[in-house]
Design a protein around this motif. Structure first.
Motif, PDB file in Angstrom:
ATOM      1  N   GLU A  26      41.610  28.799  47.572  1.00 58.11           N
ATOM      2  CA  GLU A  26      40.247  28.734  48.101  1.00 58.11           C
ATOM      3  C   GLU A  26      39.238  28.371  47.011  1.00 58.11           C
ATOM      4  N   LEU A  27      39.401  28.943  45.820  1.00 51.25           N
ATOM      5  CA  LEU A  27      38.466  28.648  44.736  1.00 51.25           C
ATOM      6  C   LEU A  27      38.545  27.189  44.317  1.00 51.25           C
ATOM      7  N   ALA A  28      39.754  26.638  44.251  1.00 54.87           N
ATOM      8  CA  ALA A  28      39.900  25.234  43.856  1.00 54.87           C
ATOM      9  C   ALA A  28      39.273  24.297  44.879  1.00 54.87           C
ATOM     10  N   ALA A  29      39.392  24.648  46.165  1.00 53.17           N
ATOM     11  CA  ALA A  29      38.794  23.810  47.201  1.00 53.17           C
ATOM     12  C   ALA A  29      37.275  23.768  47.084  1.00 53.17           C
ATOM     13  N   ARG A  30      36.674  24.849  46.587  1.00 54.11           N
ATOM     14  CA  ARG A  30      35.226  24.913  46.491  1.00 54.11           C
ATOM     15  C   ARG A  30      34.702  24.518  45.109  1.00 54.11           C
ATOM     16  N   PHE A  31      35.450  24.901  44.045  1.00 52.53           N
ATOM     17  CA  PHE A  31      34.907  24.740  42.695  1.00 52.53           C
ATOM     18  C   PHE A  31      35.752  23.850  41.784  1.00 52.53           C
ATOM     19  N   GLY A  32      36.818  23.256  42.294  1.00 55.54           N
ATOM     20  CA  GLY A  32      37.644  22.399  41.452  1.00 55.54           C
ATOM     21  C   GLY A  32      38.670  23.192  40.663  1.00 55.54           C
ATOM     22  N   ASP A  33      39.032  22.689  39.513  1.00 55.97           N
ATOM     23  CA  ASP A  33      40.074  23.248  38.645  1.00 55.97           C
ATOM     24  C   ASP A  33      39.898  24.769  38.513  1.00 55.97           C
ATOM     25  N   PHE A  54      26.172  28.802  37.328  1.00 56.69           N
ATOM     26  CA  PHE A  54      27.467  28.250  36.912  1.00 56.69           C
ATOM     27  C   PHE A  54      28.285  27.810  38.124  1.00 56.69           C
ATOM     28  N   LEU A  55      28.322  28.651  39.158  1.00 58.98           N
ATOM     29  CA  LEU A  55      29.082  28.317  40.361  1.00 58.98           C
ATOM     30  C   LEU A  55      28.479  27.121  41.091  1.00 58.98           C
ATOM     31  N   VAL A  56      27.159  27.058  41.141  1.00 61.94           N
ATOM     32  CA  VAL A  56      26.498  25.924  41.796  1.00 61.94           C
ATOM     33  C   VAL A  56      26.846  24.627  41.078  1.00 61.94           C
ATOM     34  N   ARG A  57      26.830  24.657  39.756  1.00 63.84           N
ATOM     35  CA  ARG A  57      27.175  23.449  39.000  1.00 63.84           C
ATOM     36  C   ARG A  57      28.614  23.032  39.250  1.00 63.84           C
ATOM     37  N   ARG A  58      29.509  23.981  39.343  1.00 62.66           N
ATOM     38  CA  ARG A  58      30.910  23.648  39.624  1.00 62.66           C
ATOM     39  C   ARG A  58      31.058  23.062  41.032  1.00 62.66           C
ATOM     40  N   ALA A  59      30.403  23.702  42.009  1.00 61.48           N
ATOM     41  CA  ALA A  59      30.510  23.233  43.393  1.00 61.48           C
ATOM     42  C   ALA A  59      29.933  21.838  43.550  1.00 61.48           C
ATOM     43  N   VAL A  62      32.562  18.782  43.327  1.00 60.91           N
ATOM     44  CA  VAL A  62      33.770  18.723  44.157  1.00 60.91           C
ATOM     45  C   VAL A  62      33.485  18.050  45.492  1.00 60.91           C
ATOM     46  N   GLY A  63      34.300  17.046  45.853  1.00 60.23           N
ATOM     47  CA  GLY A  63      34.187  16.388  47.150  1.00 60.23           C
ATOM     48  C   GLY A  63      33.086  15.344  47.209  1.00 60.23           C
ATOM     49  N   GLY A  64      32.866  14.826  48.431  1.00 62.80           N
ATOM     50  CA  GLY A  64      31.840  13.829  48.647  1.00 62.80           C
ATOM     51  C   GLY A  64      30.448  14.424  48.708  1.00 62.80           C
ATOM     52  N   PRO A  65      29.420  13.589  48.841  1.00 63.58           N
ATOM     53  CA  PRO A  65      28.027  14.072  48.820  1.00 63.58           C
ATOM     54  C   PRO A  65      27.731  15.124  49.877  1.00 63.58           C
ATOM     55  N   VAL A  66      28.218  14.923  51.106  1.00 58.54           N
ATOM     56  CA  VAL A  66      27.943  15.880  52.178  1.00 58.54           C
ATOM     57  C   VAL A  66      28.613  17.221  51.876  1.00 58.54           C
ATOM     58  N   HIS A  67      29.867  17.154  51.445  1.00 60.31           N
ATOM     59  CA  HIS A  67      30.595  18.388  51.113  1.00 60.31           C
ATOM     60  C   HIS A  67      29.906  19.128  49.976  1.00 60.31           C
ATOM     61  N   ARG A  68      29.484  18.409  48.960  1.00 61.75           N
ATOM     62  CA  ARG A  68      28.827  19.049  47.829  1.00 61.75           C
ATOM     63  C   ARG A  68      27.523  19.715  48.256  1.00 61.75           C
ATOM     64  N   ALA A  69      26.747  19.008  49.092  1.00 60.03           N
ATOM     65  CA  ALA A  69      25.466  19.560  49.536  1.00 60.03           C
ATOM     66  C   ALA A  69      25.673  20.845  50.347  1.00 60.03           C
ATOM     67  N   ARG A  70      26.655  20.841  51.217  1.00 60.02           N
ATOM     68  CA  ARG A  70      26.930  22.028  52.022  1.00 60.02           C
ATOM     69  C   ARG A  70      27.403  23.187  51.159  1.00 60.02           C
ATOM     70  N   GLY A  73      24.439  24.545  49.180  1.00 64.15           N
ATOM     71  CA  GLY A  73      23.536  25.248  50.084  1.00 64.15           C
ATOM     72  C   GLY A  73      24.073  26.594  50.499  1.00 64.15           C
ATOM     73  N   SER A  74      25.364  26.655  50.795  1.00 65.87           N
ATOM     74  CA  SER A  74      25.985  27.913  51.200  1.00 65.87           C
ATOM     75  C   SER A  74      25.957  28.932  50.063  1.00 65.87           C
ATOM     76  N   LEU A  75      26.237  28.489  48.851  1.00 68.55           N
ATOM     77  CA  LEU A  75      26.219  29.388  47.707  1.00 68.55           C
ATOM     78  C   LEU A  75      24.832  29.991  47.501  1.00 68.55           C
ATOM     79  N   LEU A  76      23.821  29.137  47.566  1.00 71.87           N
ATOM     80  CA  LEU A  76      22.457  29.605  47.341  1.00 71.87           C
ATOM     81  C   LEU A  76      21.994  30.535  48.462  1.00 71.87           C
TER      82      LEU A  76
END
Length: 472
Positions: A26-33, A54-59, A62-70, A73-76
């Motif tokens: 789950e962490l890799a899907a959201r934050f990469g390595d 730190f988590l926002v920068r990692r997120a 990862v993924g395309g623009p829409v995925h990254r924005a979501r 946004g969810s983290l914040l």
């Protein structure tokens, strides 16, 4: 600290981070390595604004623009609530492992507090100060000190402890370590020592036979949590390989080694990020090199334990091939024992019959064809392949009944070599060139797992392959 607390501290320090496999997917899907993510967390305070940043920068990588924005946004919006869920999962599975290994309730309770903070901003939420068990508070300080000592020496460790004193860390424990920083930290070895670790155990409890097997099974299950693609993999490979070893008539000690090696062959996978294991497309050259390190990591971990040296040897050879095309050492032929040949065939069959992110599972029939093709190409041992396939429920292959998959010509060459015929003499008798004889001998030695004429002669006699030339 009382002796009971010292014992608890010892085991909490060893077990606290094994739960990392529980949330890697789950962490890799959201934050990469996920490996790099966890390394980065030592630079920020758990539960702090800098941690959220730190988590926002990692997120955001990862993924395309829409995925990254979501994701951002969810983290914040939730202030990284999903990360707290990840911490809960980590603590739950670590506690389960402790229970399976027979640890007392004190150790299991401490493991539920792995992500607690002195100021109450950790997990479980609100748990703070001296309500956090003392062994946990000590482990928190030791964990952070060890990492920053490797990065910046004694001064670096002390500076980081002071920065977090009274926030995430117990001030009294920090002060106790700082008061003795030089003798404690300067004495740390560059690498962990198995002998020193065992010597530090306040209450050693050796595991033997069935008890050891149950512990290795628990380790295998936790390793397989690394990715959903691996669920149950280690146990299934272990059982299949052990069944095949039994069919081949290997001694009971070798069957036991094969099963234990099957349970532990995936241990090194925990050191490779999930961005590689879960990638839906082909790996880059660099990713492939990182992936192949898993066998090396398995070897490095297991070789530290004297009781598992034989198991380590077999487990780390799971990706080696008879023609030298495997990894991590690229060994070939007789350097690969029969135990490792069986494990390699079992591992290959299991992988073929299970789905992967980049391909669907093959049917059992197709997997059998593929496995036999690997044997025909000289990469897997034919007898090990047949034993694995029969153990998996396939009919025995009747097209070739010769031992080790030797061809009729190879049997002729082996018979003459076993009787001390030179390459020139073999060539003259069979009407082929000495160079061709040499090629035959090389393949024969690879297939039967020997490197000398004496070994070849013994194999030939054992399987009734010595054919005497008629007298003139």
């Amino acid at each position: 600290m009382p002796s009971a607390d010292r014992r608890t501290t010892f085991w909490v320090a060893l077990l606290a981070w094994v739960g990392c496999t529980a949330d890697s997917y789950e962490l890799a899907a959201r934050f990469g390595d996920d490996v790099a993510l966890r390394a980065g967390t030592y630079e920020v305070e758990l539960g702090s604004p800098e941690m959220l940043g730190f988590l926002v920068r990692r997120a955001a990588t990862v993924g395309g623009p829409v995925h990254r924005a979501r994701s951002v946004g969810s983290l914040l919006a939730t202030r990284a609530a999903e990360v707290r869920t990840s911490m809960v999962a980590h603590c739950q599975v670590t506690g389960q492992l402790a229970a399976r290994l027979g640890f007392d309730p004190a150790v299991r309770e401490c493991l539920t507090q792995t992500f607690a903070r002195w100021d109450g901003r950790g997990e479980p939420a609100g748990l703070a100060g001296e309500d956090i068990a003392l062994p946990v508070r000590v482990v928190h300080v030791a964990d952070l000190a060890e990492v920053h000592h490797r990065i910046g020496g004694v001064d670096g460790a002390v500076a980081e402890l002071l920065r977090r004193r009274g926030a995430s860390l117990d001030p009294d424990v920090v002060d106790a370590l700082i008061d003795h920083a030089e003798p404690l930290l300067d004495g740390l070895p560059d690498e962990s020592s198995w002998a020193e670790l065992i010597a530090a155990d306040p209450a050693p409890r050796p595991l033997r036979n069935a008890e050891l097997d149950r512990a290795l099974e628990a380790i295998a299950d936790f390793v397989d949590l690394k990715s959903p693609w691996f669920t149950g993999r280690s146990r299934e490979i272990a059982d299949l390989a052990a069944a095949a070893a039994t069919k081949l008539g290997l001694p009971e000690a070798d069957v036991q080694t094969v099963r234990r090696a099957g349970l532990l062959q995936g241990l090194g996978r925990t050191g490779v990020p999930n961005t590689i294991w879960d990638k839906p497309g082909p790996l880059t050259e660099l990713e492939r090199e990182r992936m192949q390190l898993h066998a090396y990591y398995t070897s490095r971990v297991l070789r530290r334990m004297p009781a598992l040296v034989d198991v380590a040897e077999v487990a780390s050879m799971v990706q080696e091939r008879l023609d030298g095309s495997g990894y991590h050492r690229g060994i070939s032929g007789s350097a690969i024992p029969m135990t490792a040949r069986v494990l390699a065939a079992a591992d290959c069959y299991h992988a073929l019959t299970r789905p992967r992110p980049h391909r669907p599972a093959r049917s059992a029939a197709q997997a059998a064809l593929d496995l036999r093709a690997e044997a025909a190409a000289g990469r897997l041992a034919p007898d090990a392949v047949e034993a694995v396939l029969v153990s998996a429920g396939h009919r025995a292959h009747r097209a070739s009944v010769s031992p080790a998959g030797l061809t009729p010509r190879e049997i002729e060459v082996l018979s003459l070599v076993a009787q001390a015929a030179t390459s020139r003499q073999v060539a003259q008798q069979l009407g082929i060139s000495p160079k061709t004889v040499g090629n035959h001998i090389e393949r024969i030695y690879q297939k039967i797992g020997v490197s000398t004429r004496a070994g070849a002669a013994l194999f030939a006699m054992e399987h009734g392959l010595v054919v005497r030339s008629p007298a003139p």
